[in-house]
Design a protein around this motif. Structure first.
Motif, mmCIF file in Angstrom:
data_model
loop_
_atom_site.group_PDB
_atom_site.id
_atom_site.type_symbol
_atom_site.label_atom_id
_atom_site.label_comp_id
_atom_site.label_asym_id
_atom_site.label_seq_id
_atom_site.Cartn_x
_atom_site.Cartn_y
_atom_site.Cartn_z
ATOM 1 N N HIS A 154 -51.165 18.864 67.348
ATOM 2 C CA HIS A 154 -51.141 17.540 67.664
ATOM 3 C C HIS A 154 -51.999 16.966 68.747
ATOM 4 N N HIS A 155 -53.095 17.679 68.940
ATOM 5 C CA HIS A 155 -54.187 17.262 69.800
ATOM 6 C C HIS A 155 -55.248 16.698 69.126
ATOM 7 N N ARG A 156 -55.293 16.941 67.965
ATOM 8 C CA ARG A 156 -56.567 16.585 67.394
ATOM 9 C C ARG A 156 -56.507 15.218 67.051
ATOM 10 N N PRO A 157 -57.871 14.419 67.081
ATOM 11 C CA PRO A 157 -57.799 12.982 66.694
ATOM 12 C C PRO A 157 -57.569 12.482 65.387
ATOM 13 N N GLU A 158 -57.680 13.398 64.483
ATOM 14 C CA GLU A 158 -57.668 13.128 62.932
ATOM 15 C C GLU A 158 -56.267 12.952 62.596
ATOM 16 N N ILE A 159 -55.152 13.282 63.462
ATOM 17 C CA ILE A 159 -53.691 13.433 63.155
ATOM 18 C C ILE A 159 -53.373 12.178 62.186
ATOM 19 N N GLY A 160 -53.834 10.894 62.832
ATOM 20 C CA GLY A 160 -53.456 9.791 61.989
ATOM 21 C C GLY A 160 -53.801 9.489 60.665
ATOM 22 N N PRO A 161 -55.378 9.695 60.388
ATOM 23 C CA PRO A 161 -55.682 9.662 58.989
ATOM 24 C C PRO A 161 -55.304 10.792 58.023
ATOM 25 N N ILE A 162 -55.109 11.950 58.669
ATOM 26 C CA ILE A 162 -54.801 12.970 57.908
ATOM 27 C C ILE A 162 -53.070 12.932 57.320
ATOM 28 N N LEU A 186 -50.085 6.731 63.273
ATOM 29 C CA LEU A 186 -49.502 6.190 62.045
ATOM 30 C C LEU A 186 -49.385 4.780 61.954
ATOM 31 N N THR A 187 -48.428 4.295 63.202
ATOM 32 C CA THR A 187 -48.096 2.884 63.382
ATOM 33 C C THR A 187 -49.482 1.960 63.437
ATOM 34 N N ASP A 188 -50.444 2.525 64.186
ATOM 35 C CA ASP A 188 -51.753 1.734 64.129
ATOM 36 C C ASP A 188 -52.493 1.594 62.997
ATOM 37 N N LEU A 189 -52.166 2.610 62.019
ATOM 38 C CA LEU A 189 -52.839 2.737 60.741
ATOM 39 C C LEU A 189 -52.075 1.883 59.829
ATOM 40 N N GLY A 190 -50.823 1.130 60.203
ATOM 41 C CA GLY A 190 -49.994 0.613 59.177
ATOM 42 C C GLY A 190 -48.961 1.284 58.260
ATOM 43 N N VAL A 191 -49.021 2.344 58.607
ATOM 44 C CA VAL A 191 -47.926 3.181 58.005
ATOM 45 C C VAL A 191 -46.388 2.756 58.114
ATOM 46 N N PRO A 192 -45.624 2.566 57.408
ATOM 47 C CA PRO A 192 -44.127 1.985 57.406
ATOM 48 C C PRO A 192 -43.494 2.864 58.340
ATOM 49 N N ARG A 244 -51.704 10.095 57.279
ATOM 50 C CA ARG A 244 -51.448 8.818 56.427
ATOM 51 C C ARG A 244 -51.852 9.238 54.957
ATOM 52 N N ASP A 245 -52.798 10.043 54.752
ATOM 53 C CA ASP A 245 -53.202 10.420 53.248
ATOM 54 C C ASP A 245 -52.248 11.526 52.946
ATOM 55 N N VAL A 246 -51.691 12.202 53.575
ATOM 56 C CA VAL A 246 -50.897 13.429 53.226
ATOM 57 C C VAL A 246 -49.403 13.072 52.700
ATOM 58 N N LEU A 247 -48.881 11.777 53.524
ATOM 59 C CA LEU A 247 -47.645 10.994 53.246
ATOM 60 C C LEU A 247 -47.783 10.238 51.868
ATOM 61 N N ALA A 248 -49.099 9.880 51.670
ATOM 62 C CA ALA A 248 -49.495 9.139 50.415
ATOM 63 C C ALA A 248 -49.394 10.096 49.079
ATOM 64 N N ARG A 249 -49.207 11.162 49.164
ATOM 65 C CA ARG A 249 -49.271 12.269 47.963
ATOM 66 C C ARG A 249 -47.664 12.586 48.148
ATOM 67 N N PRO A 250 -47.285 13.493 47.067
ATOM 68 C CA PRO A 250 -45.922 13.736 46.805
ATOM 69 C C PRO A 250 -45.444 15.087 47.424
ATOM 70 N N ALA A 251 -45.934 15.570 48.547
ATOM 71 C CA ALA A 251 -45.936 16.792 49.229
ATOM 72 C C ALA A 251 -44.038 16.991 49.452
ATOM 73 N N ARG A 252 -43.552 18.092 49.320
ATOM 74 C CA ARG A 252 -42.398 18.458 49.419
ATOM 75 C C ARG A 252 -41.684 18.048 50.887
ATOM 76 N N TRP A 253 -42.344 18.584 51.773
ATOM 77 C CA TRP A 253 -42.328 18.557 53.134
ATOM 78 C C TRP A 253 -43.175 18.503 54.015
#
Length: 204
Positions: free
Chosen positions: A118-126, A154-160, A128-137
């Motif tokens: 959870h320290h990686r700076p890419e967690i937001g974009p990653i 995620l909030t900064d990226l506009g994710v609801p 966001r893109d994962v949540l846009a897919r139909p992943a089970r969990w």
């Protein structure tokens, strides 16, 4: 053994008058042996069925390495999602894990996604893109004592907020795990319990 007043079998009356159809009870009373499918698999008497499940470990880390190794044994299709091609996981059997650098069609309804750092700076974009897919969990590791950094990212990226709430944290069963293999074990046990609709723990 019969009841002294009715002549009915005592074990039937003890269950409200209906015949006891529990296979375990039948065995206990000398009935036919019960063929438990799980027992047959454990003793090598039956083939393990294909699980049709995918484990996606996000970010190369010691925990990711154990998740993927254990996941192979548990029947998951193991995938490492690492956007930095210079980062790798050591010790994985050659050819056992698919390595990708971005989200894709593998994030289908069979996929369980675990962010292992959870320290990686890419967690937001990653995420966001994962949540846009139909992943089970989807889950991210971290302490439950404070709000995870993914929420603001995620909030900064506009994710609801409703989509952000899909991200599980903490993850895994509470077994007091401290080392990477223990954390991986707790995480996978939690995923299997969730898939099987079980609480996880000693209650059956």
């Amino acid at each position: 053994m019969t009841h002294s007043h009715t002549g009915e079998p005592a074990h039937e009356l003890s269950h409200g008058g209906a015949a006891d159809e529990d296979p375990a009870c039948a065995v206990a009373h000398g009935g036919a042996a019960v063929e438990d499918p799980a027992c047959a698999v454990a003793h090598g008497g039956a083939a393990v069925e294909e699980t049709g499940r995918t484990l996606v470990a996000v970010f190369a880390s010691p925990i990711a390495g154990h998740l993927l190794r254990f996941g192979v044994e548990l029947g998951f299709r193991p995938i490492l999602l690492e956007p930095d091609r210079a980062r790798t996981v050591d010790g994985l059997p050659p050819g056992s894990v698919t390595v990708v650098s971005e989200p894709g069609d593998y994030l289908d309804d069979t996929a369980d996604v675990v962010l292992t750092d959870h320290h990686r700076p890419e967690i937001g974009p990653i995420l966001r893109d994962v949540l846009a897919r139909p992943a089970r969990w989807v889950g991210i590791m971290g302490s439950p004592r404070h709000v995870g950094p993914h929420v603001q990212a995620l909030t900064d990226l506009g994710v609801p907020p409703g989509e952000i709430a899909r991200v599980h944290r903490p993850i895994g069963l509470n077994i007091g795990s401290r080392t990477p293999p223990e954390i991986a074990l707790a995480t996978l046990a939690g995923l299997i319990a969730h898939r099987n609709g079980r609480p996880g723990g000693f209650a059956f």
